[in-house]
Write a protein that holds these residues in place. Structure first.
Motif, PDB file in Angstrom:
ATOM      1  N   ASP A   1      38.145 -14.003  12.139  1.00  0.00           N
ATOM      2  CA  ASP A   1      38.347 -13.025  13.211  1.00  0.00           C
ATOM      3  C   ASP A   1      38.677 -11.630  12.697  1.00  0.00           C
ATOM      4  O   ASP A   1      39.397 -10.869  13.354  1.00  0.00           O
TER       5      ASP A   1
ATOM      6  N   GLN B   1      37.924  -7.313  22.120  1.00  0.00           N
ATOM      7  CA  GLN B   1      38.701  -8.045  23.128  1.00  0.00           C
ATOM      8  C   GLN B   1      39.141  -7.093  24.229  1.00  0.00           C
ATOM      9  O   GLN B   1      38.854  -5.907  24.179  1.00  0.00           O
TER      10      GLN B   1
ATOM     11  N   LEU C   1      36.906  -9.391  29.003  1.00  0.00           N
ATOM     12  CA  LEU C   1      36.841 -10.589  28.150  1.00  0.00           C
ATOM     13  C   LEU C   1      38.154 -11.378  28.196  1.00  0.00           C
ATOM     14  O   LEU C   1      39.227 -10.789  28.103  1.00  0.00           O
TER      15      LEU C   1
ATOM     16  N   ASN D   1      38.743 -13.845  25.934  1.00  0.00           N
ATOM     17  CA  ASN D   1      39.054 -14.203  24.542  1.00  0.00           C
ATOM     18  C   ASN D   1      38.587 -13.073  23.628  1.00  0.00           C
ATOM     19  O   ASN D   1      37.805 -12.241  24.052  1.00  0.00           O
ATOM     20  N   PRO D   2      39.026 -13.085  22.355  1.00  0.00           N
ATOM     21  CA  PRO D   2      38.392 -12.185  21.383  1.00  0.00           C
ATOM     22  C   PRO D   2      37.010 -12.721  21.043  1.00  0.00           C
ATOM     23  O   PRO D   2      36.804 -13.936  21.014  1.00  0.00           O
ATOM     24  N   TYR D   3      36.044 -11.848  20.886  1.00  0.00           N
ATOM     25  CA  TYR D   3      34.670 -12.218  20.527  1.00  0.00           C
ATOM     26  C   TYR D   3      34.363 -11.630  19.151  1.00  0.00           C
ATOM     27  O   TYR D   3      34.630 -10.451  18.902  1.00  0.00           O
TER      28      TYR D   3
ATOM     29  N   ASN E   1      31.882 -15.814  21.305  1.00  0.00           N
ATOM     30  CA  ASN E   1      33.183 -16.393  21.650  1.00  0.00           C
ATOM     31  C   ASN E   1      33.491 -17.571  20.729  1.00  0.00           C
ATOM     32  O   ASN E   1      33.115 -18.717  21.004  1.00  0.00           O
TER      33      ASN E   1
END
Ligand code: 75Y
Ligand code: ZN
Length: 257
Positions: free
Chosen positions: A72, A77, A81, A83-85, A121
């Motif tokens: 990550d 994010q 969104l 979640n973080p992508y 994702n």
């Protein structure tokens, strides 16, 4: 739009990819005063601070800079969104002259080009390929390019394009795509799809309102790329690799503005 020969023409994609006529296809024409201002939409946050760029590739329909997405380190994010992508790659779409080339249009107006930063994702899905087929699998940040003065950082990419004139790949040194962002991160967002086959309806689109300015000379270097490989005798210049706007089919576009 994409050059007319063979399967690369958007108007025939539905034969092999029926989803081309689906209910959440991209790109679309964004009509600012019809977008819903959603105060619950927070700012988009880009954490691209570590170097994860790997290579630059002419994949036969665009030029793509790929990133190491094994952790990550580079994520988007916030905004729409949950979640973080993870950043996977970025690429461009452009035309053959200054006034056309972007995929999304704004109140019917095209820009000269459009940059797509493609994220997936990794919280919910194990691989990019799996995420690419899920309704909340991908998040693509779209940035318009308008012609004007030289962009001080885009030359790092445009100066490398001669090395990928044909369908090849070469390594790149650290390139942080944060340098390609405009000053304002105000955006429109809507649920859409990949704009090239397989046209999966898996993209949460985040399109920035403010374009970045690049010079005609920098943009011209994209146009000397070829769709064809070195071994092919026919040389087809890579230009007009953009899909035209698709029907909204009742979707709402929300704005952070
Ligand atoms: N123009 S767009 O909507 O941002 C758009 C974005 C992406 C893709 N395709 C891919 O990412 C294909 N792909 C894989 O499935 C695995 C690696 C890879 O490049 C197509 C279109
Ligand atoms: Zn794209």
């Amino acid at each position: 739009m994409a050059h007319g020969s063979g399967s690369n023409c958007p108007s025939v994609w539905h034969k092999n990819y029926p989803v081309a006529q689906g209910n959440r296809q991209s790109p679309i024409d964004i009509v600012p005063h019809q977008a819903l201002h959603d105060p619950s939409l927070g700012p988009v946050v880009l954490n691209y601070d570590q170097c994860t760029s790997m290579n630059i590739t002419n994949n036969g329909h665009s030029v793509v800079v790929q990133f190491d997405d094994s952790d990550d380190r580079s994520v988007i994010q916030g905004g729409p969104l949950d979640n973080p992508y993870r950043l996977k790659q970025f690429h461009f779409h452009w035309g053959e002259k200054g006034c056309h080339g972007s995929e999304h249009t704004v109140a019917g107006n095209s820009y000269a080009s459009e940059l797509h930063l493609v994220h997936w994702n990794a919280v919910k899905y194990k691989t990019f390929g799996e995420a690419a087929t899920a309704p909340d699998g991908l998040a693509v940040l779209g940035i318009f390019l308008e012609t004007g003065d030289d962009h001080r950082w885009l030359h790092v990419i445009t100066d490398a394009l001669y090395m990928v004139k044909f369908k090849v790949s070469t390594t790149v040194n650290c390139f942080n795509p944060k340098c390609l962002l405009p000053s304002s991160l105000h955006y429109w967002t809507y649920l859409g799809s990949l704009t090239t086959p397989p046209l999966h309806e898996s993209v949460i689109w985040i399109v920035l309102r403010e374009p970045i300015i690049v010079s005609e000379k920098q943009l011209g270097k994209f146009r000397m790329l070829l769709f064809t490989g070195e071994e092919e005798d026919q040389r087809i210049r890579m230009e007009n690799n953009f899909r035209p706007p698709q029907p909204l089919k009742g979707r709402k576009v929300r704005s952070s503005i």
